[in-house]
Design an enzyme around this catalytic site. Structure first.
Site, mmCIF file in Angstrom:
data_model
loop_
_atom_site.group_PDB
_atom_site.id
_atom_site.type_symbol
_atom_site.label_atom_id
_atom_site.label_comp_id
_atom_site.label_asym_id
_atom_site.label_seq_id
_atom_site.Cartn_x
_atom_site.Cartn_y
_atom_site.Cartn_z
ATOM 1 N N GLU A 35 64.045 -11.457 -3.125
ATOM 2 C CA GLU A 35 64.209 -11.134 -4.715
ATOM 3 C C GLU A 35 64.861 -12.102 -5.407
ATOM 4 O O GLU A 35 65.601 -12.871 -4.982
ATOM 5 C CB GLU A 35 65.490 -9.766 -4.653
ATOM 6 C CG GLU A 35 65.721 -9.110 -5.894
ATOM 7 C CD GLU A 35 66.648 -7.859 -5.636
ATOM 8 O OE1 GLU A 35 66.160 -6.964 -5.100
ATOM 9 O OE2 GLU A 35 67.834 -8.163 -6.002
ATOM 10 N N ALA B 254 74.366 -0.546 -0.707
ATOM 11 C CA ALA B 254 74.718 0.743 -1.568
ATOM 12 C C ALA B 254 74.647 1.998 -0.647
ATOM 13 O O ALA B 254 75.427 2.975 -0.949
ATOM 14 C CB ALA B 254 73.402 0.790 -2.618
ATOM 15 N N GLY B 255 73.798 1.859 0.451
ATOM 16 C CA GLY B 255 73.837 3.170 1.371
ATOM 17 C C GLY B 255 73.095 4.102 1.206
ATOM 18 O O GLY B 255 72.985 4.496 -0.096
ATOM 19 N N SER C 51 73.114 -6.215 -7.525
ATOM 20 C CA SER C 51 73.583 -6.991 -6.207
ATOM 21 C C SER C 51 74.899 -7.705 -6.887
ATOM 22 O O SER C 51 75.027 -8.011 -8.097
ATOM 23 C CB SER C 51 72.803 -7.692 -5.436
ATOM 24 O OG SER C 51 71.759 -7.038 -4.824
ATOM 25 N N LYS D 24 58.920 -6.406 -0.988
ATOM 26 C CA LYS D 24 59.230 -5.809 0.075
ATOM 27 C C LYS D 24 58.150 -5.717 1.393
ATOM 28 O O LYS D 24 57.007 -5.971 0.757
ATOM 29 C CB LYS D 24 59.661 -4.305 -0.158
ATOM 30 C CG LYS D 24 60.434 -4.131 -1.259
ATOM 31 C CD LYS D 24 62.058 -4.074 -0.970
ATOM 32 C CE LYS D 24 62.453 -2.869 -0.239
ATOM 33 N NZ LYS D 24 63.668 -2.986 0.325
ATOM 34 N N HIS E 57 78.031 -3.048 3.361
ATOM 35 C CA HIS E 57 76.890 -3.908 3.273
ATOM 36 C C HIS E 57 75.877 -3.777 2.247
ATOM 37 O O HIS E 57 74.848 -4.778 2.185
ATOM 38 C CB HIS E 57 76.337 -4.048 4.746
ATOM 39 C CG HIS E 57 75.225 -2.827 5.041
ATOM 40 N ND1 HIS E 57 75.182 -1.717 4.660
ATOM 41 C CD2 HIS E 57 73.851 -3.000 5.289
ATOM 42 C CE1 HIS E 57 74.407 -1.009 5.022
ATOM 43 N NE2 HIS E 57 73.250 -1.902 5.370
#
Length: 386
Positions: free
Chosen positions: A160, A315-316, A296, A385, A313
């Site tokens: 990114e 956002a989940g 981020s 991605k 680690h």
């Protein structure tokens, strides 16, 4: 501050500290399984990005005294983040340039299940100089390392480009130990299952099996870091071609998410296990990524004792991959990503990673304000991605 869940009478022997304001019920059950383990000490800590995963919930941190639990880390050993800043305004990269960069990165870096063909790439000598615990693992290393080093993987792994508050350009890398980590994790899980009992058997660190496990896990972390370094270097070369600027080495960050290591907490040496959690010692910088299309943060750890000096680690997830595929249409993903350049042709397969499948990272940071302090917000401008 965390919510404390005390064990039921006759059930678990340590409490559970949960920083999530909305912990999933199934994830809490997974935490209770860990709190019942006889070798777990002090307490179990659950980060605000807690969510259900295979075996052990993502966002789980616990410690033992002289026991390593191979099943507690998942297969993607050493999965983590790297980041580096460029002394160049992100605004110099217009949308057309970003689209060309995304295409160039997709050609230069093996994505998803792709690996390097043929003999692969050169592997740092230090990775081959260390011995793994069995001949089979060393054979797998020799065969896979040249093909997997510098490959991204799939799922939530990404490359990114971001813009910080001052307008400068950043490169973020999220990847891990790839197929080698899975081979190493599987070997030691089988060893623990053969030697122990229960759903999450442990290995004593003072036994040959335990020492071998710790050594091989350490090697997997080294490979994961080398993999991120190779990815960062490959993309930085493309950014250099577009901007004429190399990365600022002094700005570089690298953190693991899935790992175990010996640390001193509560005045004794403990074996701390983190699955989907980072180490956040006091005054140490770290990186917490958002979802695809959201910000981020560079953060500073506070060394919180109740969290074993850990933090979230990322956002989940709030939607499983299956739920995201059922609820998020490709056009909805494209709308959510309208300000971020990505490969729109992959929208159908990337709905699993839609921003709506994840928590708002600002909420996560609010829940862990006693664990880390945000230093710098990084807004995505382009993402690749697997």
């Amino acid at each position: 501050m965390p919510r404390v869940i005390l064990p039921d009478a006759g059930d678990a022997h340590v409490p559970i500290h949960v920083w999530s304001r909305r912990p999933p019920k199934q994830a809490l059950e997974q935490l209770r399984v860990i709190a019942r383990l006889p070798f777990v000490v002090e307490h179990v800590a659950a980060m605000p990005d807690l969510h259900v995963a295979s075996g052990v919930a993502v966002g789980t941190v616990f410690a033992t005294e002289g026991v390593v639990v191979p099943a507690a880390l998942g297969e993607d050993l050493g999965c983590g983040m790297s980041a580096v800043r460029f002394d160049v305004p992100a605004a110099r990269l217009d949308r057309r340039t970003l689209e060309r960069l995304v295409s160039a990165v997709s050609r230069a870096v093996p994505l998803g299940d792709a690996i390097h063909r043929g003999a692969g790439v050169a592997v740092p000598e230090a990775l081959f100089s260390a011995s793994l615990s069995t001949g089979a693992l060393q054979h797998a290393r020799d065969r896979l390392a040249p093909r997997h080093l510098g490959t991204l993987g799939g799922g939530n792994h990404f490359l990114e480009l971001d813009r910080d508050a001052g307008g400068d350009l950043w490169l973020l890398v999220h990847s891990g130990s790839r197929g080698l980590g899975a081979v190493i994790a599987g070997h030691h899980l089988r060893a623990a299952e053969a030697a122990g009992q229960g759903a999450l058997p442990g290995l004593r660190c003072d036994t040959p099996a335990g020492r071998a496990c710790l050594a091989d896990l350490g090697w997997a972390l080294d490979f994961a870091r080398a993999n991120r370094e190779a990815l960062l270097r490959a993309v930085a070369e493309l950014v250099f071609e577009a901007t004429g600027q190399p990365p600022e080495e002094a700005s570089r960050l690298d953190v693991h998410h899935n790992f175990v290591r010996e640390e001193t907490h509560f005045a004794r040496l403990l074996v701390v296990h983190r699955k989907g959690a980072i180490a956040a010692p006091a005054q140490e910088r770290a990186l917490i990524p958002g979802s695809m299309g959201t910000a981020s943060y560079v953060v500073e750890g506070k060394g919180a004792p109740l969290a074993f000096a850990s933090a979230s680690h990322g956002a989940g997830r709030v939607l499983s991959r299956k739920e995201a595929r059922a609820r998020v249409a490709p056009r909805q993903l494209a709308h959510a990503m309208r300000r971020v350049v990505f490969d729109a042709a992959k929208a159908g397969s990337l709905v699993e990673e839609a921003p709506s499948a994840y928590r708002d990272l600002r909420e996560v940071l609010e829940d862990e304000e006693d664990l880390v302090a945000p230093l710098l917000r990084l807004e995505p401008i382009a993402v690749v991605k697997g």
